[in-house]
Design a protein around this motif. Structure first.
Motif, PDB file in Angstrom:
ATOM      1  N   HIS A  58      -2.579  -6.996  -8.951  1.00  0.00           N
ATOM      2  CA  HIS A  58      -3.428  -6.652 -10.098  1.00  0.00           C
ATOM      3  C   HIS A  58      -4.474  -5.625  -9.653  1.00  0.00           C
ATOM      4  O   HIS A  58      -4.923  -5.667  -8.509  1.00  0.00           O
ATOM      5  CB  HIS A  58      -4.232  -7.861 -10.591  1.00  0.00           C
ATOM      6  N   PHE A  59      -4.843  -4.767 -10.596  1.00  0.00           N
ATOM      7  CA  PHE A  59      -5.993  -3.880 -10.407  1.00  0.00           C
ATOM      8  C   PHE A  59      -6.968  -4.143 -11.544  1.00  0.00           C
ATOM      9  O   PHE A  59      -6.558  -4.360 -12.686  1.00  0.00           O
ATOM     10  CB  PHE A  59      -5.601  -2.402 -10.471  1.00  0.00           C
ATOM     11  N   VAL A  89     -13.097   0.015  -8.673  1.00  0.00           N
ATOM     12  CA  VAL A  89     -11.752  -0.566  -8.652  1.00  0.00           C
ATOM     13  C   VAL A  89     -11.733  -1.811  -7.767  1.00  0.00           C
ATOM     14  O   VAL A  89     -12.273  -1.811  -6.663  1.00  0.00           O
ATOM     15  CB  VAL A  89     -10.715   0.458  -8.138  1.00  0.00           C
ATOM     16  N   CYS A  90     -11.105  -2.858  -8.284  1.00  0.00           N
ATOM     17  CA  CYS A  90     -10.896  -4.097  -7.546  1.00  0.00           C
ATOM     18  C   CYS A  90      -9.401  -4.408  -7.584  1.00  0.00           C
ATOM     19  O   CYS A  90      -8.672  -3.896  -8.436  1.00  0.00           O
ATOM     20  CB  CYS A  90     -11.661  -5.253  -8.184  1.00  0.00           C
ATOM     21  N   ALA A  91      -8.957  -5.256  -6.659  1.00  0.00           N
ATOM     22  CA  ALA A  91      -7.544  -5.630  -6.643  1.00  0.00           C
ATOM     23  C   ALA A  91      -7.387  -7.098  -6.272  1.00  0.00           C
ATOM     24  O   ALA A  91      -8.244  -7.689  -5.615  1.00  0.00           O
ATOM     25  CB  ALA A  91      -6.765  -4.765  -5.649  1.00  0.00           C
ATOM     26  N   LEU A 116     -12.412  -2.594  -3.921  1.00  0.00           N
ATOM     27  CA  LEU A 116     -11.768  -1.647  -3.016  1.00  0.00           C
ATOM     28  C   LEU A 116     -12.718  -0.504  -2.698  1.00  0.00           C
ATOM     29  O   LEU A 116     -13.627  -0.206  -3.473  1.00  0.00           O
ATOM     30  CB  LEU A 116     -10.484  -1.093  -3.647  1.00  0.00           C
ATOM     31  N   PHE A 158     -10.193 -11.386  -6.931  1.00  0.00           N
ATOM     32  CA  PHE A 158     -10.272  -9.927  -6.984  1.00  0.00           C
ATOM     33  C   PHE A 158     -11.296  -9.398  -5.984  1.00  0.00           C
ATOM     34  O   PHE A 158     -12.439  -9.847  -5.962  1.00  0.00           O
ATOM     35  CB  PHE A 158     -10.645  -9.466  -8.390  1.00  0.00           C
ATOM     36  N   ASP A 172      -2.655  -3.970 -14.712  1.00  0.00           N
ATOM     37  CA  ASP A 172      -3.912  -3.224 -14.757  1.00  0.00           C
ATOM     38  C   ASP A 172      -4.815  -3.826 -15.822  1.00  0.00           C
ATOM     39  O   ASP A 172      -4.390  -4.040 -16.963  1.00  0.00           O
ATOM     40  CB  ASP A 172      -3.666  -1.747 -15.075  1.00  0.00           C
ATOM     41  N   ASN A 201       0.833  -1.197   0.000  1.00  0.00           N
ATOM     42  CA  ASN A 201       0.000   0.000   0.000  1.00  0.00           C
ATOM     43  C   ASN A 201       0.874   1.256   0.000  1.00  0.00           C
ATOM     44  O   ASN A 201       1.767   1.390   0.827  1.00  0.00           O
ATOM     45  CB  ASN A 201      -0.922  -0.015   1.222  1.00  0.00           C
ATOM     46  N   HIS A 260     -10.120  -2.106 -13.316  1.00  0.00           N
ATOM     47  CA  HIS A 260     -10.830  -0.841 -13.451  1.00  0.00           C
ATOM     48  C   HIS A 260     -12.106  -1.161 -14.220  1.00  0.00           C
ATOM     49  O   HIS A 260     -12.045  -1.464 -15.410  1.00  0.00           O
ATOM     50  CB  HIS A 260      -9.978   0.178 -14.209  1.00  0.00           C
ATOM     51  N   LYS A 263      -0.613  -5.713  -3.389  1.00  0.00           N
ATOM     52  CA  LYS A 263      -1.492  -5.828  -4.564  1.00  0.00           C
ATOM     53  C   LYS A 263      -0.670  -6.232  -5.779  1.00  0.00           C
ATOM     54  O   LYS A 263       0.400  -5.681  -6.018  1.00  0.00           O
ATOM     55  CB  LYS A 263      -2.176  -4.491  -4.836  1.00  0.00           C
TER      56      LYS A 263
END
Length: 177
Positions: free
Chosen positions: A109-110, A95-97, A86, A83, A59, A7, A112, A107
């Motif tokens: 991966h993100f 947004v997910c991670a 967030l 996933f 991403d 983070n 969108h 983290k």
């Protein structure tokens, strides 16, 4: 190839061709658990730009008909692929991670999630494609990212803000195309 950042950590690493493989693996998992179609899932961000240094995070852009229509089942299915949604507030985007483990500290991966073929979808794909097409612009972007580390700035928000004027200048190119 090592993926992931803690983070608020900002690190960029040399380009790794395996990033494409990692994206394709995640895409297959997402399709399997959510039944999204392949054309709704795209690789974006610096790991999708051939040859430049990037944060070691994949991403992923997902396009849906309506953000408002997404339900708990959709997010549960994404969670089955690793996933987690967030608590990030962004206009017209969810947004997910994905994390390295259940400590949720790093983290890898993100996702969108935006509305398919609307402005945000088009902008994100245009940015990727424009930088992959124009070597000089790609180099300018990489140099800008590297110059962040010679400033007194710290943290992911400062890093994002530092790049924002460049990103907007690329979006301006979209209007002229």
């Amino acid at each position: 190839m090592k993926l992931g950042l803690k983070n608020n950590e900002v690190v960029i690493v040399p380009y790794a061709p395996e990033w494409k493989d990692e994206f394709n693996k995640a895409k297959a998992e997402i399709i399997q658990t959510t039944h999204l179609k392949p054309n709704q899932i795209e690789h974006i961000g610096s790991t999708s730009i051939e040859g430049i240094r990037a944060k070691p995070i994949i991403d992923i852009l997902i396009g849906v008909e309506s953000l408002a229509a997404l339900d708990k089942t959709f997010f549960k299915n994404l969670q089955n692929a690793g996933f987690y949604r967030l608590k990030v507030e962004r206009p017209n985007e969810i947004v997910c991670a994905k994390f390295t483990d259940d400590t949720f500290e790093t983290k890898t991966h993100f996702i969108h999630i935006v509305e398919l073929e609307k402005e945000k979808w088009d902008q994100m794909l245009f940015f990727r494609d424009y930088l992959n097409t124009y070597q000089d612009v790609k180099e300018q972007y990489e140099n800008l990212k590297e110059s962040f580390f010679s400033t007194e700035l710290k943290g992911i928000q400062s890093y994002t803000d530092y790049k924002e004027q460049f990103v907007q200048s690329v979006f301006e190119q979209m209007k002229s195309k």
